[in-house]
Design an enzyme around this catalytic site. Structure first.
Site, PDB file in Angstrom:
ATOM      1  N   SER A  53       0.844  -1.196   0.000  1.00  0.00           N
ATOM      2  CA  SER A  53       0.000   0.000   0.000  1.00  0.00           C
ATOM      3  C   SER A  53       0.884   1.254   0.000  1.00  0.00           C
ATOM      4  O   SER A  53       0.386   2.362  -0.223  1.00  0.00           O
ATOM      5  CB  SER A  53      -0.952   0.006   1.204  1.00  0.00           C
ATOM      6  OG  SER A  53      -0.239  -0.265   2.397  1.00  0.00           O
ATOM      7  N   GLU A 190      -8.782  -9.869   3.902  1.00  0.00           N
ATOM      8  CA  GLU A 190      -9.174  -8.487   3.621  1.00  0.00           C
ATOM      9  C   GLU A 190     -10.579  -8.431   3.033  1.00  0.00           C
ATOM     10  O   GLU A 190     -10.894  -9.122   2.060  1.00  0.00           O
ATOM     11  CB  GLU A 190      -8.155  -7.864   2.642  1.00  0.00           C
ATOM     12  CG  GLU A 190      -8.484  -6.417   2.312  1.00  0.00           C
ATOM     13  CD  GLU A 190      -7.326  -5.666   1.648  1.00  0.00           C
ATOM     14  OE1 GLU A 190      -6.206  -6.214   1.556  1.00  0.00           O
ATOM     15  OE2 GLU A 190      -7.560  -4.514   1.228  1.00  0.00           O
TER      16      GLU A 190
HETATM   17  O1  KIV Z   1      -0.388  -3.426   1.711  1.00  0.00           O
HETATM   18  C1  KIV Z   1      -1.103  -3.375   2.709  1.00  0.00           C
HETATM   19  O2  KIV Z   1      -1.222  -2.350   3.392  1.00  0.00           O
HETATM   20  C2  KIV Z   1      -1.845  -4.581   3.081  1.00  0.00           C
HETATM   21  C3  KIV Z   1      -2.849  -4.470   4.186  1.00  0.00           C
HETATM   22  C4  KIV Z   1      -4.064  -3.804   3.693  1.00  0.00           C
HETATM   23  C5  KIV Z   1      -3.134  -5.767   4.817  1.00  0.00           C
HETATM   24  O3  KIV Z   1      -1.656  -5.606   2.502  1.00  0.00           O
END
Ligand code: KIV
Length: 272
Positions: A53, A190
């Protein structure tokens, strides 16, 4: 209500598994840089995820697909340098493991060797179990990720709740069992129905950590910038905002600009 909280000096993959056995919920947050990771670690979070993310919140991309292995290693190294207690898990980015299990192993080794992180996370079910087994041969712990898997956004087309239909829910349960059998030490779920997530957690002996997956799992994860209220245009139902940092930073910066313009900053005490 009494809150179960163990006194681990350093969180390991064994600690989070012990937490599940003891009924203690696991707290997990993302971090991508030294300063925030240090604050999050000191505040007592159990697991820090250097999530892909970062592609969205740090680099401004629309999806998680563009972030590279080198960029993930850069973020992970900064986080690891700040962390004293939490378990640091790093996402294998899109394109760094889907090719074959050797590529997956090489990417995981680079993350561990070049950043000093403690484990890797990868998206997918049965189709990634060969890679998980191969990564484990090098002694690298792996966390799984099912449900909404953002690296497959172009296959699904939307970020809506997954596994609402029975067939998809059954597949998810099978995938979760396959990930446990392959040797994952933990699993992220998720954006799936709370009841299904609870069933998965009850069926697995490894800890299941949810984001938008209800309260019946073994722990929770949120993206740090979302829960601090820095990303103010993102309003999914599962997100609880603990601060309005967007508003606070905006106010502070406006005040600074005003102070500079009217020569209120710096004052007598703020100069040499
Ligand atoms: O990349 C991320 O932040 C994630 C979380 C949403 C679990 O995979």
């Amino acid at each position: 209500m009494s809150v179960a909280r163990s006194d681990f000096k350093k969180i390991t993959t064994n600690s989070v598994q012990e937490m599940k056995r003891n009924g203690e919920k696991i707290s997990m947050l993302t971090a991508y840089d030294y300063t925030l990771a240090g604050i999050v670690d000191k505040a007592g979070v159990d697991v820090i995820l250097v999530g892909d993310s970062a592609s969205n919140v740090m680099a401004g991309h629309e999806t998680t697909l563009p972030i590279t292995l080198d960029q993930m290693i850069y973020h992970a190294g900064a986080v690891v340098r700040a962390v004293k207690r939490a378990l640091v898990v790093v996402d294998l980015p899109f394109g760094s493991y889907q090719g074959n299990s050797k590529e997956a192993l090489n990417s995981a080794i680079r993350i561990m060797k070049e950043s000093g992180a403690h484990a890797v996370k990868m998206e997918g079910g049965v189709e990634v179990t060969e890679s998980i087994r191969r990564i484990l041969t090098a002694g690298i712990p792996v966390m799984g990720h099912l449900g909404l898997t953002p690296q497959s956004i172009y296959k699904f087309g939307t970020y809506t709740v997954r596994a609402k239909e029975e067939a998809e829910a059954e597949k998810l349960l099978d995938d979760a069992r396959a990930l446990e059998d392959a040797g994952c030490f933990s699993l992220v779920l998720e954006k799936i129905p709370a009841q299904l997530a609870q069933e998965v957690a009850a069926n697995l002996s490894i800890p299941v950590i949810g984001i938008g997956a209800g309260a019946g799992v073994d722990g929770q994860v949120l993206v740090l910038h979302d829960m601090l209220g820095m990303t103010h245009e993102f309003h999914p139902r599962f997100l609880r905002r603990y601060l309005d940092l967007y508003g606070q930073i905006n106010g502070a910066v406006q005040q600074y600009v005003e102070d500079v313009k009217k020569v209120d900053f710096p004052n007598q005490k703020e100069q040499y």
